[in-house]
Design a protein around this motif. Structure first.
Motif, short mmCIF file in Angstrom:
data_model
loop_
_atom_site.label_atom_id
_atom_site.label_comp_id
_atom_site.label_asym_id
_atom_site.label_seq_id
_atom_site.Cartn_x
_atom_site.Cartn_y
_atom_site.Cartn_z
N VAL A 186 -55.50 -42.43 9.20
CA VAL A 186 -56.17 -41.68 10.29
C VAL A 186 -55.13 -41.11 11.24
O VAL A 186 -55.21 -39.94 11.65
CB VAL A 186 -57.16 -42.61 11.04
CG1 VAL A 186 -57.60 -41.98 12.36
CG2 VAL A 186 -58.36 -42.93 10.16
N ALA A 187 -54.13 -41.91 11.58
CA ALA A 187 -53.08 -41.45 12.49
C ALA A 187 -52.35 -40.24 11.89
O ALA A 187 -52.06 -39.27 12.59
CB ALA A 187 -52.09 -42.58 12.75
N ALA A 188 -52.06 -40.32 10.59
CA ALA A 188 -51.36 -39.21 9.94
C ALA A 188 -52.19 -37.93 9.99
O ALA A 188 -51.67 -36.85 10.28
CB ALA A 188 -51.04 -39.58 8.49
N LYS A 189 -53.47 -38.05 9.74
CA LYS A 189 -54.35 -36.86 9.78
C LYS A 189 -54.39 -36.26 11.17
O LYS A 189 -54.39 -35.03 11.33
CB LYS A 189 -55.74 -37.23 9.28
CG LYS A 189 -55.79 -37.53 7.79
CD LYS A 189 -57.18 -38.01 7.35
CE LYS A 189 -57.19 -38.30 5.86
NZ LYS A 189 -58.48 -38.85 5.40
N GLU A 190 -54.43 -37.12 12.20
CA GLU A 190 -54.43 -36.62 13.58
C GLU A 190 -53.12 -35.90 13.90
O GLU A 190 -53.12 -34.85 14.56
CB GLU A 190 -54.65 -37.77 14.56
CG GLU A 190 -56.06 -38.36 14.49
CD GLU A 190 -56.21 -39.63 15.31
OE1 GLU A 190 -55.19 -40.17 15.78
OE2 GLU A 190 -57.36 -40.07 15.48
N LEU A 191 -52.02 -36.44 13.42
CA LEU A 191 -50.72 -35.82 13.65
C LEU A 191 -50.60 -34.49 12.91
O LEU A 191 -50.08 -33.51 13.45
CB LEU A 191 -49.59 -36.76 13.24
CG LEU A 191 -49.28 -37.87 14.24
CD1 LEU A 191 -48.59 -39.03 13.55
CD2 LEU A 191 -48.42 -37.33 15.37
N VAL A 192 -51.06 -34.45 11.68
CA VAL A 192 -51.04 -33.21 10.90
C VAL A 192 -51.80 -32.12 11.64
O VAL A 192 -51.33 -30.97 11.76
CB VAL A 192 -51.61 -33.43 9.48
CG1 VAL A 192 -51.85 -32.11 8.77
CG2 VAL A 192 -50.65 -34.31 8.66
N ALA A 193 -52.97 -32.46 12.17
CA ALA A 193 -53.77 -31.48 12.92
C ALA A 193 -53.03 -31.05 14.19
O ALA A 193 -53.07 -29.87 14.57
CB ALA A 193 -55.13 -32.07 13.26
N ALA A 194 -52.36 -31.99 14.84
CA ALA A 194 -51.69 -31.68 16.10
C ALA A 194 -50.49 -30.76 15.93
O ALA A 194 -50.15 -30.01 16.86
CB ALA A 194 -51.24 -32.98 16.78
N VAL A 195 -49.83 -30.80 14.78
CA VAL A 195 -48.63 -29.96 14.58
C VAL A 195 -48.92 -28.69 13.78
O VAL A 195 -48.02 -27.90 13.55
CB VAL A 195 -47.47 -30.74 13.92
CG1 VAL A 195 -47.05 -31.90 14.80
CG2 VAL A 195 -47.83 -31.20 12.51
N ALA A 196 -50.17 -28.52 13.37
CA ALA A 196 -50.52 -27.34 12.54
C ALA A 196 -50.33 -26.04 13.30
O ALA A 196 -50.40 -25.99 14.51
CB ALA A 196 -51.97 -27.46 12.07
#
Length: 196
Positions: A186-196
């Motif tokens: 979940v943390a990785a998905k949130e980070l991916v969205a944040a840096v997109a």
């Protein structure tokens, strides 16, 4: 191509999660295990490469060009006390070469020696590595941007990753924001969205 999101990996992390992290969009992994002997570090790096390459993620090895080459990694990340960037570039022209930087002057020097990206920070206070200098802050990211792709590191989480990107960072590198989260995926998905 410099990844937008590097997840640092050591022998203490749950390596079984690596394929899922890569599938979730973590596009870079940095193997950093300073206490491992060379043979064990090569084995760890090979395991990380095998786990994430099918998803297209890149793997760099911290400090050790020899290990990066032996493991078939995509690159090496070098600190101030490691092999010189210019020597790494000469010895391994095809590898991605990153350099740790803490100021625009250091980024300019890294670029002149052939670095592909600058690991920049620590941006915020971090408990992941002992002996870090004082945080440089988000304003330093803006000041250093535009020379090399900056990969901001140090205390970054999903809530601050977007701010760092807006300040001029190409991407971010994290440890605790993934590995110390109750649900690393979940943390990785949130980070991916944040840096997109």
């Amino acid at each position: 191509m410099t990844p937008r999101l590097f997840c640092l990996v050591s022998e203490r992390d749950d390596l079984s999660l690596l394929p899922a992290l890569a599938d979730a969009g973590v596009d870079g992994f940095q193997v950093r295990a300073k206490s491992l002997a060379t043979g064990a570090l090569v084995a760890l790096a090979r395991r990380v490469v095998a786990a994430v390459r099918p998803a297209g993620a890149l793997v760099v090895v911290n400090d050790r060009l020899d290990v990066a080459l032996a493991a078939g990694a995509d690159g090496v990340h070098l600190g101030a006390d490691d092999l010189a960037v210019a020597d790494a570039r000469r010895l391994a022209a095809g590898l991605l070469v990153g350099a740790t930087c803490r100021s625009r002057a250091e980024v300019l020097a890294a670029a002149s020696h052939g670095a592909d990206y600058a690991g920049f920070g620590p941006v915020f206070a971090s408990g992941s590595k002992a002996g870090l200098p004082a945080p440089v802050g988000v304003a330093a990211v803006t000041e250093a941007a535009g020379v090399l792709p900056l990969v901001a590191i140090g205390g970054i989480c999903a809530e601050t990753a977007g701010d760092v990107r807006m300040a001029g960072a190409h991407g971010v590198a994290v440890i605790g924001a993934i590995w110390r989260h109750p649900d690393p995926l979940v943390a990785a998905k949130e980070l991916v969205a944040a840096v997109a």
